[in-house]
Design an enzyme around this catalytic site. Sequence first.
Site, PDB file in Angstrom:
ATOM      1  N   HIS A 197       2.192   9.308   0.753  1.00 30.55           N
ATOM      2  CA  HIS A 197       0.834   9.072   0.253  1.00 30.55           C
ATOM      3  C   HIS A 197       0.563  10.019  -0.912  1.00 30.55           C
ATOM      4  O   HIS A 197       0.921  11.204  -0.856  1.00 30.55           O
ATOM      5  CB  HIS A 197      -0.212   9.345   1.341  1.00 30.55           C
ATOM      6  CG  HIS A 197      -0.133   8.416   2.512  1.00 30.55           C
ATOM      7  ND1 HIS A 197      -0.877   7.266   2.600  1.00 30.55           N
ATOM      8  CD2 HIS A 197       0.607   8.468   3.648  1.00 30.55           C
ATOM      9  CE1 HIS A 197      -0.617   6.651   3.747  1.00 30.55           C
ATOM     10  NE2 HIS A 197       0.299   7.369   4.402  1.00 30.55           N
ATOM     11  N   THR A 241      -3.394   6.354  10.147  1.00 29.62           N
ATOM     12  CA  THR A 241      -4.331   6.465   9.029  1.00 29.62           C
ATOM     13  C   THR A 241      -4.524   5.150   8.279  1.00 29.62           C
ATOM     14  O   THR A 241      -5.078   5.135   7.186  1.00 29.62           O
ATOM     15  CB  THR A 241      -3.872   7.556   8.037  1.00 29.62           C
ATOM     16  OG1 THR A 241      -2.590   7.222   7.513  1.00 29.62           O
ATOM     17  CG2 THR A 241      -3.831   8.916   8.729  1.00 29.62           C
ATOM     18  N   HIS A 261       7.165   7.431   4.972  1.00 31.55           N
ATOM     19  CA  HIS A 261       6.469   6.884   3.811  1.00 31.55           C
ATOM     20  C   HIS A 261       5.613   7.974   3.191  1.00 31.55           C
ATOM     21  O   HIS A 261       5.335   8.988   3.820  1.00 31.55           O
ATOM     22  CB  HIS A 261       5.628   5.658   4.181  1.00 31.55           C
ATOM     23  CG  HIS A 261       4.556   5.960   5.190  1.00 31.55           C
ATOM     24  ND1 HIS A 261       4.767   5.906   6.545  1.00 31.55           N
ATOM     25  CD2 HIS A 261       3.270   6.351   5.032  1.00 31.55           C
ATOM     26  CE1 HIS A 261       3.653   6.235   7.182  1.00 31.55           C
ATOM     27  NE2 HIS A 261       2.727   6.517   6.283  1.00 31.55           N
ATOM     28  N   HIS A 318       0.823  -1.209   0.000  1.00 29.54           N
ATOM     29  CA  HIS A 318       0.000   0.000   0.000  1.00 29.54           C
ATOM     30  C   HIS A 318       0.859   1.262   0.000  1.00 29.54           C
ATOM     31  O   HIS A 318       0.329   2.357  -0.151  1.00 29.54           O
ATOM     32  CB  HIS A 318      -0.954   0.012   1.196  1.00 29.54           C
ATOM     33  CG  HIS A 318      -0.269  -0.031   2.532  1.00 29.54           C
ATOM     34  ND1 HIS A 318       0.255  -1.183   3.064  1.00 29.54           N
ATOM     35  CD2 HIS A 318      -0.020   0.947   3.435  1.00 29.54           C
ATOM     36  CE1 HIS A 318       0.785  -0.930   4.244  1.00 29.54           C
ATOM     37  NE2 HIS A 318       0.637   0.365   4.492  1.00 29.54           N
ATOM     38  N   HIS A 326       4.998  11.161   5.650  1.00 32.37           N
ATOM     39  CA  HIS A 326       4.834  10.946   7.086  1.00 32.37           C
ATOM     40  C   HIS A 326       6.149  10.439   7.665  1.00 32.37           C
ATOM     41  O   HIS A 326       6.628   9.366   7.289  1.00 32.37           O
ATOM     42  CB  HIS A 326       3.728   9.923   7.361  1.00 32.37           C
ATOM     43  CG  HIS A 326       2.369  10.386   7.002  1.00 32.37           C
ATOM     44  ND1 HIS A 326       1.282   9.530   6.905  1.00 32.37           N
ATOM     45  CD2 HIS A 326       1.901  11.630   6.727  1.00 32.37           C
ATOM     46  CE1 HIS A 326       0.207  10.232   6.563  1.00 32.37           C
ATOM     47  NE2 HIS A 326       0.568  11.494   6.458  1.00 32.37           N
TER      48      HIS A 326
END
Length: 262
Positions: free
Chosen positions: A129, A218, A127, A100, A146
Amino acid sequence: MHQTIPIFIIHTFLLFLLIFSSKSVIAQEVEDEREFDYSKGGEKGPAHWGDLKHDWSDCKKGAMQSPIDMSSDRVQVIVKSGEIKRRYKPSIAIVKNRGHDISLQWLNNSAGMIKINGTDYFLQQGHWHSPSEHTINGRGFDLELHMVHLSFDPNATYKIAVIAQLYKIGPPDAFLSKLIENVMPIADKLEERNIGVIDPEDIKMGGRKYYRYMGSLTVPPCTEGVIWTINKRYAEVNARPLQPLNHRGVQFYCPNHENTPN
């Protein structure tokens, strides 16, 4: 019931750890992409995370969930000068395809720390997003980093602190441009790769203004009690600018004789 794990047996290689806001409890984030996904209409999408497992109930019932919109009419302004205090240092790191996301993970808590309200939080991993998870006054961004930090202080009320950096499309980012060379070999594989010494200070982050609030992780199990710090000043990440059409035609293909691409 969530499993209680004593602080002294926490292995230093555990990544992206979670806590309860009311207890000094630490649990590992779900990394297996097969257990959940991000599809809005899917059976394992965010709307159903809280129903998939009992331990993920916070995703559905939690009152302090992340991400959020930082709306100016709800934000309390705190007058305080100075940037976020970071004391990072170069350390051995790996890149890992978690399905992911792609994470950059530093080993052995050796990459330095930040200090928040007197508590030391050691850098674990970062990481990205895309698009951003947090928004400012309803505005989303192209990318969000993050930086995940963990406190080993048994007296600390909150064990996780995340610093977020927002990006918009613009000139190349030197750190990301260099990192992508190590990411490409594992882009389609659930693998990890040792990339040697990486200095977290090379990551361009923020300025003197930032948002802070108490929220959650999250991804499942969406555990609450995470200190979020989101830099107000965004960075830029590379993409080639739009090019002239130069009289070229553009075709749109769709079923059922629909006449609009909307």
